[in-house]
Design an enzyme around this catalytic site. Structure first.
Site, PDB file in Angstrom:
ATOM      1  N   CYS A 254     -28.125  18.604 -17.286  1.00  0.00           N
ATOM      2  CA  CYS A 254     -27.177  17.944 -18.203  1.00  0.00           C
ATOM      3  C   CYS A 254     -27.709  18.137 -19.620  1.00  0.00           C
ATOM      4  O   CYS A 254     -28.121  17.175 -20.278  1.00  0.00           O
ATOM      5  CB  CYS A 254     -27.029  16.467 -17.871  1.00  0.00           C
ATOM      6  SG  CYS A 254     -26.595  16.110 -16.147  1.00  0.00           S
ATOM      7  N   ALA A 255     -27.714  19.355 -20.101  1.00  0.00           N
ATOM      8  CA  ALA A 255     -28.452  19.725 -21.320  1.00  0.00           C
ATOM      9  C   ALA A 255     -27.858  19.146 -22.592  1.00  0.00           C
ATOM     10  O   ALA A 255     -28.594  18.898 -23.555  1.00  0.00           O
ATOM     11  CB  ALA A 255     -28.532  21.245 -21.433  1.00  0.00           C
ATOM     12  N   GLY A 258     -29.105  19.978 -26.176  1.00  0.00           N
ATOM     13  CA  GLY A 258     -30.239  20.872 -25.979  1.00  0.00           C
ATOM     14  C   GLY A 258     -31.580  20.387 -26.459  1.00  0.00           C
ATOM     15  O   GLY A 258     -32.535  21.166 -26.480  1.00  0.00           O
ATOM     16  N   GLY A 259     -31.721  19.117 -26.817  1.00  0.00           N
ATOM     17  CA  GLY A 259     -32.999  18.625 -27.328  1.00  0.00           C
ATOM     18  C   GLY A 259     -34.131  18.747 -26.320  1.00  0.00           C
ATOM     19  O   GLY A 259     -35.217  19.233 -26.645  1.00  0.00           O
ATOM     20  N   LYS A 260     -33.892  18.306 -25.091  1.00  0.00           N
ATOM     21  CA  LYS A 260     -34.931  18.399 -24.070  1.00  0.00           C
ATOM     22  C   LYS A 260     -35.115  19.840 -23.604  1.00  0.00           C
ATOM     23  O   LYS A 260     -36.230  20.249 -23.239  1.00  0.00           O
ATOM     24  CB  LYS A 260     -34.606  17.473 -22.905  1.00  0.00           C
ATOM     25  CG  LYS A 260     -34.615  15.992 -23.295  1.00  0.00           C
ATOM     26  CD  LYS A 260     -34.292  15.101 -22.115  1.00  0.00           C
ATOM     27  CE  LYS A 260     -34.225  13.630 -22.535  1.00  0.00           C
ATOM     28  NZ  LYS A 260     -33.061  13.354 -23.431  1.00  0.00           N
ATOM     29  N   ASP A 278     -24.253  22.397 -18.655  1.00  0.00           N
ATOM     30  CA  ASP A 278     -23.492  21.234 -19.088  1.00  0.00           C
ATOM     31  C   ASP A 278     -22.018  21.495 -18.807  1.00  0.00           C
ATOM     32  O   ASP A 278     -21.585  22.661 -18.718  1.00  0.00           O
ATOM     33  CB  ASP A 278     -23.689  20.953 -20.579  1.00  0.00           C
ATOM     34  CG  ASP A 278     -23.395  19.498 -20.936  1.00  0.00           C
ATOM     35  OD1 ASP A 278     -24.328  18.682 -20.878  1.00  0.00           O
ATOM     36  OD2 ASP A 278     -22.233  19.188 -21.251  1.00  0.00           O
ATOM     37  N   ASP A 325     -30.889  14.670 -16.890  1.00  0.00           N
ATOM     38  CA  ASP A 325     -30.773  13.631 -17.924  1.00  0.00           C
ATOM     39  C   ASP A 325     -29.334  13.135 -17.832  1.00  0.00           C
ATOM     40  O   ASP A 325     -28.448  13.617 -18.528  1.00  0.00           O
ATOM     41  CB  ASP A 325     -31.088  14.232 -19.290  1.00  0.00           C
ATOM     42  CG  ASP A 325     -31.051  13.200 -20.398  1.00  0.00           C
ATOM     43  OD1 ASP A 325     -31.023  11.991 -20.086  1.00  0.00           O
ATOM     44  OD2 ASP A 325     -31.028  13.592 -21.579  1.00  0.00           O
ATOM     45  N   CYS A 378     -31.063   7.290 -20.649  1.00  0.00           N
ATOM     46  CA  CYS A 378     -31.396   6.498 -21.833  1.00  0.00           C
ATOM     47  C   CYS A 378     -30.756   5.117 -21.687  1.00  0.00           C
ATOM     48  O   CYS A 378     -30.203   4.568 -22.625  1.00  0.00           O
ATOM     49  CB  CYS A 378     -30.969   7.183 -23.124  1.00  0.00           C
ATOM     50  SG  CYS A 378     -29.239   7.684 -23.178  1.00  0.00           S
TER      51      CYS A 378
END
Length: 453
Positions: A254-255, A258-260, A278, A325, A378
């Protein structure tokens, strides 16, 4: 800009946020892009006031209802200016102002807010001398917590509920992650300090930097060069749990933006293969630009039609590491995105919980025997975190939880023994949950006998 003009600009933004079904940060970004003539100081002060209003949304609405006024942007702003509790340093409009002081700012002049009506002036008189908090406020109002989330969060925090909710009402810090492909934390710390910023190494994330003020992002050349990325320390730690190694095959299921994915690919030193998946093709295309700027060439983007896309079946058991994520309620990001708490409704959990379970089950198929699956949100709601992991393990006994002291020894003391559990009050990060799930290795093939049968 004069204070009155900044007030009018804030009102315009408040109306736009109420009008469109988009996160406040996206609305603010688009609004400023269309007004590039505004200086950094004006942008900063408008944002300070806007986010203060968003963080006090329920309490302002309570005061307006108490005095029979409609919960409208202009009324919210007037109530904020009158109530004693919004004081701050600098030139930002603060609370505790007299009706005459407010009247001077609502002058009706060019680019200033319209002149106060008698009805509005009467509201200011009624609120004069009152503080933003009031003993009669119910907990959900005083803590700016939607009714649907109060009981789940009470179950989560018990006696710590009040302190955690109070922490969510503070402004989030600016956290950066150094891109080790292009620079080092020491070099970036010196560069930020040379710009006059108070920057220090993050206490837990090995590539993290925390900046003590809110500079204009346009003034940070290391962002444009890809040497650093904006990423909350908690998010950095989730990527760290993936523990991707050079040469491995990894999926960020679940990009999103793209931070992770960036952090994972950097862990791998540009070696191996990372696939960013995604359901939003648009988000993946925007993420691809970040990947190029960061100098990372081991990332492939893969849009999916759904969590059950045929691509998953075709690549069953093909990856060393898979990160999920999952889409969630976002309760852990409320101090960074204060408007989000009012966009999510209780009915949203009825959709999110089964969706999370389906995503986790589907992504698990990609993990090869002996591989690692990391489930993260989160959110700070047990229903989205521990309960999801427990249900998954019951349904898929070939997976087991890897304790944090084994998965990430450097995080000992910052988490539950079995999973990462970060909160704003305890760790000064966004609220994050992550569990490391290991798939059993394939059974060894029987060795052929040295004797003839």
């Amino acid at each position: 800009m004069t204070p009155a003009i900044r007030l009018q600009a804030t009102l315009e933004l408040m109306h736009e946020i109420d009008r469109v079904a988009r996160p406040a940060d996206a609305v603010v970004s688009a609004w400023f892009r269309s007004r590039r003539h505004l200086g950094d100081k004006d942008r900063g002060q408008i944002c300070d006031l806007l986010y203060a209003l968003l963080r006090h949304h329920a309490r302002l609405g309570w005061w307006l209802a108490r005095h029979g006024r409609k919960d409208l942007p202009r009324n919210r702003l007037l109530a904020w200016m009158a109530l004693d509790g919004g004081k701050s340093s600098g030139d930002r409009i603060s609370g505790g102002r007299t009706p005459d002081q407010v009247r001077g700012l609502f002058s009706g002049g060019r680019f200033a807010p319209a002149v106060l009506t008698d009805h509005e002036h009467a509201l200011l008189v009624k609120l004069q001398g009152c503080t933003i908090d009031h003993p009669a406020m119910p907990d959900e109002v005083r803590f700016e917590c939607p009714t649907w989330a109060v009981e789940p969060l009470r179950r989560r925090f018990h006696d710590g509920f009040g302190s955690e909710m109070a922490a969510l009402l503070t402004a989030a810090p600016l956290d950066l992650r150094v891109n080790p492909v292009k620079s080092t934390r020491e070099v970036m710390l010196r560069a930020l300090r040379d710009l006059g910023l108070k920057a220090e190494a993050s206490p837990l994330a090995p590539f993290g930097i925390r900046v003590k003020e809110r500079p204009s992002l346009a003034s940070l050349p290391m962002l444009k060069s890809g040497e650093v990325e904006i990423q909350d320390e908690g998010s950095q730690l989730v990527a760290l749990l993936v523990d991707a190694r050079p040469g491995e095959r990894v999926v960020d299921f679940c990009a999103g933006a793209g931070g992770k994915t960036l952090a994972i690919a950097a862990q791998m030193a540009n070696k191996g293969h990372v696939i960013a998946c995604d359901v939003s093709d648009g988000r993946l295309k925007r993420a691809a630009e970040r990947f190029r700027r960061a100098g990372l060439h081991n990332i492939e983007t893969r849009p999916l039609a759904s969590e059950a896309d045929r691509w998953v079946k075709r690549h069953k058991g093909s990856f060393d590491r898979v990160l999920v994520d999952a889409p969630c309620s976002g309760t852990g990001t409320w101090r960074r995105n204060p408007d989000a708490r009012w966009r999510q409704q209780e009915a949203g959990l009825d959709h999110l919980l089964p969706l999370q379970a389906r995503i986790l089950a589907s992504a698990a198929r990609l993990v090869k025997p002996g591989g690692r699956l990391v489930y993260a949100t989160c959110s700070m709601l047990p229903e989205e975190n521990e309960a999801q992991v427990a249900a998954f393990l019951a349904a898929y006994p070939t997976f087991h939880v890897t304790p944090l002291h084994e998965a990430a020894p450097q995080l000992t003391g910052s988490a539950h023994p079995d999973h990462l559990s970060l909160t704003p009050a305890r760790h000064d990060t966004d609220g994050f949950f992550a569990a490391v799930l290991q798939r059993e290795a394939a059974p060894s093939s029987p060795q052929p006998s040295s004797e003839e049968p």
